[in-house]
Design a protein around this motif. Sequence first.
Motif, PDB file in Angstrom:
ATOM      1  N   ARG A   6      18.858 -24.015  -1.803  1.00  0.00           N
ATOM      2  CA  ARG A   6      19.406 -22.956  -2.227  1.00  0.00           C
ATOM      3  C   ARG A   6      18.750 -22.258  -3.575  1.00  0.00           C
ATOM      4  N   ILE A  38      17.620 -20.971   1.660  1.00  0.00           N
ATOM      5  CA  ILE A  38      18.591 -19.772   1.876  1.00  0.00           C
ATOM      6  C   ILE A  38      18.342 -19.160   0.474  1.00  0.00           C
ATOM      7  N   LEU A  60      20.261 -13.836   2.491  1.00  0.00           N
ATOM      8  CA  LEU A  60      21.573 -13.287   1.999  1.00  0.00           C
ATOM      9  C   LEU A  60      21.544 -11.826   1.681  1.00  0.00           C
ATOM     10  N   ASP A  87      29.209 -16.338  -2.118  1.00  0.00           N
ATOM     11  CA  ASP A  87      28.011 -16.853  -1.593  1.00  0.00           C
ATOM     12  C   ASP A  87      27.989 -18.240  -0.931  1.00  0.00           C
ATOM     13  N   SER A  90      29.014 -17.441   2.698  1.00  0.00           N
ATOM     14  CA  SER A  90      27.899 -17.257   3.571  1.00  0.00           C
ATOM     15  C   SER A  90      27.142 -18.507   3.744  1.00  0.00           C
ATOM     16  N   CYS A  91      26.850 -19.308   2.880  1.00  0.00           N
ATOM     17  CA  CYS A  91      25.864 -20.366   2.734  1.00  0.00           C
ATOM     18  C   CYS A  91      26.636 -21.482   3.716  1.00  0.00           C
TER      19      CYS A  91
END
Length: 365
Positions: A6, A38, A60, A87, A90-91
């Motif tokens: 990430r 991501i 994203l 966040d 979503s992750c």
Amino acid sequence: MKAVFRCDASIQIGTGHVMRCLTLADALRSEGVESHFICSEHAGHLLELIAQRGYQSYRLPYTDQVQESDEDVLEHASWLGVTQKEDAKSCGEILQLLQPDWLIVDHYALDIFWESAMRSYCQKIMVIDDLADRSHDCDILLDQNYLPSYQTRYEKLISETTIKLLGPSYALLRDEFKELRRLKHNINDRARPQILINFGGIGNFKLLSNVIEAINNIDSFNYYIVTGKIKPAEICELRKSISNPNITMIDYTSEMPKLMTESKYALGASGSTVWERFCLGLNSALVKMASNQSPLLNYLKTNDLVDDLGDYKNLSMASLSLFFANLDLDNEKYLKRKKEIMKLIDGNGTNRVAKVIIEGIKSER
């Protein structure tokens, strides 16, 4: 084994976080680890480059309409584009599908709040940090910086059980730096030594303009400028401003290590590229491009390992002209510095980190 990174790149953030994550992903791939990324779709993202390097990425959506919440008290919170809670949601959806062994986080806008929320989606978490300005919930903490208190500054920010990989011996450099370091390069025989100029993957038009104006009148050196990402119109304007035939300018290169070995000196930012230059013994003058670069620049200056040109906002054409006019690359201090900076970085940092990551999962099986 599977790892998910990430990290983000943008005009504001720069490219360094994604680039060092790609370096680590390459090392893990050579050990059979499958990596995914991501990333937010910030202006200036590197999602296409990630795909070119052979990694699947998950995008994203980015918005700058962030509603502050209790956890968003971090200095770099705005870099995320959303709240940590949003966040994490979503992750989490992506990680639930991927079920990685390792989640590797390299983001100044994420801290223990986000990391703890990710615990149920992965076996282990690794954090790459430079700032030591927030708490983390992680199994490995990597900070490759060289600072007065680099061995102790995370003591109150992480668990006692967290494995700490601290200092420049863990610098994330590509294998080619280690290989080029072993070769001998005959750069001292040239009539005009080459100076490499680059301030990071995201360029700064005003600074580059001042640099070109300064070196147009100094023909003691050859100059190789890598501008980074700037507008096409700005590239054209910079090209028109060049009057010194010893100046070469490009906007991007995949051969930066080679350019470093061909150069006798560099002018650049106080970011992660510092360790690349040090590994190859390339003396340099550093410019502070962001406030978080101050501690590193100050410490390197204190230890007489670099020339310090200060904050880019205060760097005028006149001061640059004076610096280049007085630059004596035959000064004995540069030979001494070369030996000292090469002692700090041996080029094996990425392999050291990859080994700890792989052993961390093997020990669980």
